[in-house]
Design a protein around this motif. Structure first.
Motif, PDB file in Angstrom:
ATOM      1  N   THR A  10      20.462   2.556  77.054  1.00 36.92           N
ATOM      2  CA  THR A  10      19.124   3.106  77.193  1.00 36.92           C
ATOM      3  C   THR A  10      18.971   3.683  78.594  1.00 36.92           C
ATOM      4  O   THR A  10      19.931   3.726  79.363  1.00 36.92           O
ATOM      5  CB  THR A  10      18.059   2.010  76.917  1.00 36.92           C
ATOM      6  OG1 THR A  10      16.771   2.615  76.856  1.00 36.92           O
ATOM      7  CG2 THR A  10      18.090   0.918  77.960  1.00 36.92           C
ATOM      8  N   ALA A  12      16.767   3.151  82.109  1.00 31.02           N
ATOM      9  CA  ALA A  12      15.912   2.169  82.759  1.00 31.02           C
ATOM     10  C   ALA A  12      15.415   2.704  84.094  1.00 31.02           C
ATOM     11  O   ALA A  12      16.114   3.455  84.772  1.00 31.02           O
ATOM     12  CB  ALA A  12      16.690   0.877  82.990  1.00 31.02           C
ATOM     13  N   GLU A  25      20.888  -2.614  77.502  1.00 34.09           N
ATOM     14  CA  GLU A  25      19.812  -3.534  77.162  1.00 34.09           C
ATOM     15  C   GLU A  25      20.465  -4.835  76.712  1.00 34.09           C
ATOM     16  O   GLU A  25      20.979  -4.937  75.602  1.00 34.09           O
ATOM     17  CB  GLU A  25      18.948  -2.936  76.059  1.00 34.09           C
ATOM     18  CG  GLU A  25      17.744  -3.754  75.734  1.00 34.09           C
ATOM     19  CD  GLU A  25      16.847  -3.082  74.717  1.00 34.09           C
ATOM     20  OE1 GLU A  25      15.855  -3.709  74.355  1.00 34.09           O
ATOM     21  OE2 GLU A  25      17.136  -1.943  74.284  1.00 34.09           O
ATOM     22  N   LEU A  31      17.500  -5.622  81.373  1.00 29.09           N
ATOM     23  CA  LEU A  31      18.260  -4.380  81.449  1.00 29.09           C
ATOM     24  C   LEU A  31      19.192  -4.441  82.651  1.00 29.09           C
ATOM     25  O   LEU A  31      18.828  -4.974  83.701  1.00 29.09           O
ATOM     26  CB  LEU A  31      17.317  -3.190  81.608  1.00 29.09           C
ATOM     27  CG  LEU A  31      16.325  -2.984  80.470  1.00 29.09           C
ATOM     28  CD1 LEU A  31      15.254  -2.002  80.905  1.00 29.09           C
ATOM     29  CD2 LEU A  31      17.030  -2.491  79.235  1.00 29.09           C
ATOM     30  N   ALA A  49      12.454  -0.376  80.594  1.00 29.69           N
ATOM     31  CA  ALA A  49      12.978   0.689  79.733  1.00 29.69           C
ATOM     32  C   ALA A  49      12.065   1.903  79.807  1.00 29.69           C
ATOM     33  O   ALA A  49      10.841   1.775  79.850  1.00 29.69           O
ATOM     34  CB  ALA A  49      13.091   0.195  78.296  1.00 29.69           C
TER      35      ALA A  49
END
Length: 64
Positions: A10, A12, A25, A31, A49
């Motif tokens: 993802t 962050a 994640e 994270l 996130a």
């Protein structure tokens, strides 16, 4: 087992300075920036996130 089987990639943001990182994640509230196990360059270690719609390839910005 491949790490991608367990952790989702993802984007962050550092909660201290706002820097963006590609991240894994690890859990719903944890994270880790990829390549920065010790945290952000500013020293921050808490990340949130980024809204998934920012990187959604199905969005076409040319449809204006």
């Amino acid at each position: 087992m491949d790490e991608s089987d367990e952790n989702r990639r993802t984007i962050a943001a550092c909660e201290e300075c706002g820097s963006l990182y590609a991240a894994l994640e690890l859990s719903e509230d944890k994270l880790r920036p990829i390549g920065r196990r010790d945290g952000c360059r500013c020293g921050g270690t808490d990340f949130s996130a980024v809204d998934g719609s920012l990187s959604d390839p199905s969005l076409d910005e040319t449809d204006e």
